[in-house]
Design an enzyme around this catalytic site. Structure first.
Site, PDB file in Angstrom:
ATOM      1  N   ALA A   1       0.857  -1.202   0.000  1.00  0.00           N
ATOM      2  CA  ALA A   1       0.000   0.000   0.000  1.00  0.00           C
ATOM      3  C   ALA A   1       0.885   1.241   0.000  1.00  0.00           C
ATOM      4  O   ALA A   1       2.109   1.151   0.154  1.00  0.00           O
ATOM      5  CB  ALA A   1      -0.890   0.003   1.261  1.00  0.00           C
TER       6      ALA A   1
ATOM      7  N   ASP B   1       5.965 -10.495   8.566  1.00  0.00           N
ATOM      8  CA  ASP B   1       5.618  -9.421   9.491  1.00  0.00           C
ATOM      9  C   ASP B   1       6.929  -8.878  10.053  1.00  0.00           C
ATOM     10  O   ASP B   1       7.691  -9.637  10.664  1.00  0.00           O
ATOM     11  CB  ASP B   1       4.742 -10.017  10.612  1.00  0.00           C
ATOM     12  CG  ASP B   1       4.256  -8.965  11.588  1.00  0.00           C
ATOM     13  OD1 ASP B   1       4.904  -7.904  11.722  1.00  0.00           O
ATOM     14  OD2 ASP B   1       3.225  -9.207  12.238  1.00  0.00           O
TER      15      ASP B   1
ATOM     16  N   TYR C   1       3.890   7.342  18.622  1.00  0.00           N
ATOM     17  CA  TYR C   1       4.193   7.369  17.179  1.00  0.00           C
ATOM     18  C   TYR C   1       5.381   8.303  16.948  1.00  0.00           C
ATOM     19  O   TYR C   1       6.345   7.937  16.256  1.00  0.00           O
ATOM     20  CB  TYR C   1       2.975   7.809  16.350  1.00  0.00           C
ATOM     21  CG  TYR C   1       3.324   7.880  14.872  1.00  0.00           C
ATOM     22  CD1 TYR C   1       3.630   6.721  14.157  1.00  0.00           C
ATOM     23  CD2 TYR C   1       3.407   9.107  14.204  1.00  0.00           C
ATOM     24  CE1 TYR C   1       3.994   6.779  12.803  1.00  0.00           C
ATOM     25  CE2 TYR C   1       3.773   9.172  12.860  1.00  0.00           C
ATOM     26  CZ  TYR C   1       4.067   8.002  12.173  1.00  0.00           C
ATOM     27  OH  TYR C   1       4.448   8.062  10.844  1.00  0.00           O
TER      28      TYR C   1
END
Ligand code: NDP
Ligand code: 8X3
Length: 261
Positions: free
Chosen positions: A12, A60, A158
């Site tokens: 993506a 992953d 984040y």
């Protein structure tokens, strides 16, 4: 251009556009991510459109064993990697520090920081080996963020994870100097991808609202910039590059269009 490129998070957004940019330039590309179907679809698309070799690798980045296994099992022709784009990453939630979810914090640290470390640690020996056999030096691109330069309300972990990417990029540049491996950190501002949909856990209204009132960056913009950093002469290294939409000054200040409110 005949560089072997390894892109994480290619299912993506930025990673997909970066993979396409290199494929369009004639480079063989290793595309990685967790979503197998998307990887297979992208492999077919790029192979057909650009007539280049594309290898999908499903893992992953949080899973140390999976990362090392996948890279260890690369077929010989896919091992001499020239360019590694450490792009896989995400934000999970946007909450006050005292209200944030511990699992979200773990996910961001495990993906954005530890995942980047694992992939780098597995790929760097291949770059060093390639240099020894062909004299071709490697280049690592780490996807940071302007959130790794300046914290904002509810950005807490984040931001911390992207500050870590910034610090890791600086230290990689020092420690890999003796191998001639270039290290570039890219720090984008707001770009419209699946990023906000992931951050807000599928809440489309919240995700869409993030990009209202200004023209955000696109994944294609980021791909252009990444590509540019890797086609400069051998003796030139862009250490870091921050970019925002023209209507964004930093993580907080936007000049938004009149939304009629
Ligand atoms: P997207 O959500 O569109 O794409 C994220 C990609 O990362 C997907 O391919 C996803 O693949 C992959 N990914 C996420 N978690 C994992 C994991 N555990 N293992 C393997 N792959 C994973 O987001 P963007 O393209 O926008 O984000 C790419 C990078 O850019 C991230 O590091 C992000 O923090 C950073 N960034 C984004 C900005 C933005 O505004 N969009 C601005 C600044 C930086 P899959 O789910 O298939 O595993
Ligand atoms: C993504 C940009 O400002 O939403 O890294 O944190 S921001």
């Amino acid at each position: 251009m005949n560089k072997l490129v390894f892109v994480t998070g290619a299912t993506a957004g930025f990673g997909k556009a970066i993979a396409e940019k290199y494929a369009a330039a004639g480079c063989p590309v290793i595309i990685t991510g967790r979503r197998k179907e998307r990887l297979q679809q992208l492999q077919q698309e790029l192979q057909q459109k650009y007539n280049v070799k594309v290898l999908p690798l499903e893992f992953d980045v949080q899973n140390r064993k999976e990362v090392f296994q996948a890279i260890k099992n690369l077929p010989a022709e896919w091992r001499p990697i020239d360019i590694l784009v450490n792009n896989a990453g995400l934000a999970a939630g946007r909450d006050y520090f005292d209200e944030a979810d511990l699992d979200d914090w773990d996910t961001m640290i495990d993906t954005n920081v530890k995942g980047l470390l694992y992939v780098s640690k597995a790929v760097i020996p291949l770059m060093i080996k390639k240099d020894a056999s062909s004299g071709s030096k490697g280049h690592i691109i780490n996807m940071g963020s302007i959130a790794g330069k300046e914290v904002y309300e509810k950005g807490n972990v984040y931001c911390a994870s992207k500050f870590a990417v910034d610090a890791i990029s600086q230290s990689m540049r020092i420690d890999l100097l003796r191998h001639g491996i270039k290290v570039t950190a890219i720090h984008p501002g707001a770009a419209e991808t699946e990023f906000s949909l992931v951050r807000f856990k599928g809440d489309t209204a919240k995700a869409t609202a993030i990009y209202e009132g200004y023209k955000p960056l696109t994944a294609g913009d980021i791909a252009e910039v990444v590509f540019f950093c890797t086609v400069l002469p051998e003796h030139v290294c862009i250490n870091e590059l921050a970019l925002t939409p023209s209507q964004q000054a930093n993580t907080i200040y936007f000049h938004k269009d009149n939304l009629g409110q």
